[in-house]
Design an enzyme around this catalytic site. Structure first.
Site, PDB file in Angstrom:
ATOM      1  N   HIS A  38       0.890   0.204 -10.387  1.00  0.00           N
ATOM      2  CA  HIS A  38      -0.325  -0.978  -9.456  1.00  0.00           C
ATOM      3  C   HIS A  38      -0.625  -2.106 -10.372  1.00  0.00           C
ATOM      4  O   HIS A  38      -1.689  -2.155 -10.524  1.00  0.00           O
ATOM      5  CB  HIS A  38      -1.353   0.063  -9.143  1.00  0.00           C
ATOM      6  CG  HIS A  38      -1.803  -0.686  -7.801  1.00  0.00           C
ATOM      7  ND1 HIS A  38      -2.467   0.049  -7.026  1.00  0.00           N
ATOM      8  CD2 HIS A  38      -2.155  -1.793  -7.176  1.00  0.00           C
ATOM      9  CE1 HIS A  38      -2.964  -0.611  -5.802  1.00  0.00           C
ATOM     10  NE2 HIS A  38      -2.774  -1.777  -6.255  1.00  0.00           N
TER      11      HIS A  38
ATOM     12  N   ARG B  94       0.851  -1.439   0.055  1.00  0.00           N
ATOM     13  CA  ARG B  94      -0.069  -0.155   0.070  1.00  0.00           C
ATOM     14  C   ARG B  94       0.915   1.169   0.078  1.00  0.00           C
ATOM     15  O   ARG B  94       1.923   1.219   0.673  1.00  0.00           O
ATOM     16  CB  ARG B  94      -0.930   0.120   1.097  1.00  0.00           C
ATOM     17  CG  ARG B  94      -1.894  -0.912   1.165  1.00  0.00           C
ATOM     18  CD  ARG B  94      -2.957  -0.814   0.222  1.00  0.00           C
ATOM     19  NE  ARG B  94      -4.133  -1.781   0.258  1.00  0.00           N
ATOM     20  CZ  ARG B  94      -4.035  -2.760  -0.382  1.00  0.00           C
ATOM     21  NH1 ARG B  94      -3.022  -3.138  -1.378  1.00  0.00           N
ATOM     22  NH2 ARG B  94      -4.973  -3.773  -0.673  1.00  0.00           N
TER      23      ARG B  94
ATOM     24  N   GLU C 106      -2.167   7.835  -5.157  1.00  0.00           N
ATOM     25  CA  GLU C 106      -2.467   7.479  -6.544  1.00  0.00           C
ATOM     26  C   GLU C 106      -3.662   8.163  -7.119  1.00  0.00           C
ATOM     27  O   GLU C 106      -4.584   8.395  -6.445  1.00  0.00           O
ATOM     28  CB  GLU C 106      -2.775   5.748  -6.151  1.00  0.00           C
ATOM     29  CG  GLU C 106      -1.327   5.056  -6.018  1.00  0.00           C
ATOM     30  CD  GLU C 106      -1.684   3.289  -6.440  1.00  0.00           C
ATOM     31  OE1 GLU C 106      -2.633   3.156  -7.178  1.00  0.00           O
ATOM     32  OE2 GLU C 106      -0.929   2.754  -5.590  1.00  0.00           O
TER      33      GLU C 106
END
Length: 390
Positions: A321, A274, A303
């Site tokens: 990601h 994360r 993000e």
């Protein structure tokens, strides 16, 4: 002025239960499962990377039974109250994480929240391993160099990187993914393991011990493991540090300026967990001040954005990601998300172990009559399917 409708692709238009997917998802099995169960499936095909809350409310409309959404969407009280008002009571993220979901708001509105664990472990660990190799051997730098036409012959000092064999890999968070990554680095590169976790990683320890004995039987140096009591110990000892903790208040900015300063000058930091676990501004400054230090990131604090300066650093490997982006895993995630929604709409109990999802992914047989993983099942009073009844 009237708002134009969002573009959607419809399957089984006369289905009695209306299920929305906010994005097209890989594979077709998930669609077939819903259609075969009598669902009208509407897939939003709007050319927009991230849908707004208002966009999703428009998709939900006046009648909607369930929604499959994405981790980039803000699922709070506004959306769950809209879903409830439309008669819906089932939602699933197509993700194992659900930091984008206000689970309490969902529970207040009587909406079950599904996620998709148990299908990402090896895929995510493989990406962390790929990032490690890319950073250690400066693969991205060398690729840019080659494409720019700068290569005019071999040099003994060109893109010298780090050897992994026999070095120490540090794991912060030795759960399923962290342990799978550690095993890859042990088997692939004969790295020693140092790890920090609140719980003992017994299976990982046994594996490293057994592999060490095997290496000794072949006349090679054994690999070793060590469990340490603090994050700081891992940072000081490891040549490569890979982050695999959950994101909560205790792990936000777990890797900050002070902890980065504890790491070896030529260490590698890998994050495929994360983004907010790392203080990204502090990392940028550390990378700028220590050109031999390298970072390899799949996730970011804000993000889809990176902190200023990160994208220009040659000692940072950054990817968008993609840890779960293998065909098998992404199709499996779509299937599990659909089965969460379908199971709730059909009144099925909740599967006894969200990390054991193989029966739901076997394409040669019917999936169990259960929801694979509902994170607020207990709060909603949903029945749990006991393992003894399987």
């Amino acid at each position: 002025m009237a708002t134009s409708p969002l573009s959607v692709e419809v399957h089984n238009p006369h289905g009695k239960l209306r299920v929305i997917s906010t994005k097209p998802m890989p594979g077709s099995r998930w669609i077939k499962l819903l259609v075969d169960a009598g669902c009208r499936v509407e897939i939003c095909t709007e050319k927009k990377t991230i849908l707004s809350v208002d966009d999703i409310k428009r998709l939900i409309g006046r009648k909607c039974d369930g929604v499959i959404g994405q981790l980039t969407e803000d699922w709070g009280d506004g959306l769950f109250s809209s879903l409830k008002a439309a008669g819906g009571h089932a939602y699933s993220n197509m993700a194992v994480g659900y930091n984008n979901v206000n689970v309490e708001a969902a529970t207040r509105n009587g909406v079950a929240v599904g996620n998709t664990p148990g299908v990402l472990t090896e895929t995510t660990a493989e990406l962390a391993a790929a990032l490690t190799l890319a950073a250690a051997r400066r693969v991205v730098e060398a690729d840019y160099f080659m494409r720019a036409g700068k290569y005019d012959g071999w040099l003994p000092t060109l893109f010298i990187g780090n050897l992994l064999k026999g070095q120490t890999v540090g794991i912060i968070g030795a759960g399923r993914i962290g342990s799978a990554y550690a095993r890859m680095m042990v088997e692939g590169f004969k790295m020693n393991v140092v790890y920090y976790d609140l719980y003992q990683a017994s299976r990982l320890e046994k594996f490293v011990t057994a592999y060490g004995k095997f290496l000794e039987s072949q006349g090679e140096a054994p690999v070793t493991w060590k469990r340490v009591s603090t994050v700081e110990d891992v940072l000081k000892l490891a040549d490569v540090v890979s982050l695999h903790p959950v994101l909560d208040k205790t792990t936000y900015h777990l890797i900050n300026k002070d902890r980065l300063a504890l790491m070896k000058k030529n260490a590698i930091l890998v994050n495929a967990s994360r983004g907010p676990i790392v203080d990204e501004v502090a990392l940028v400054h550390h990378l700028q001040a220590n050109p031999q230090f390298r970072a390899a990131l799949d996730v970011f604090e804000d993000e889809p954005y990176m902190k200023p300066g990160l994208g220009e650093l040659p000692n940072a490997v950054v990817v968008p990601h993609i840890a779960s982006a293998s065909k098998w895993t992404r199709e499996g995630m779509a299937t599990l998300a659909a089965e969460n929604v379908l199971g709730k709409l059909k009144g099925y109990p909740v599967w006894h172990d969200g990390n054991y999802v193989a029966p739901f992914l076997d394409e040669d047989s019917q999936p169990p009559a259960a929801c694979p993983s509902i994170v607020n099942a207990k709060n909603l009073g949903l029945k749990i399917l006991a393992a003894a009844k399987l």
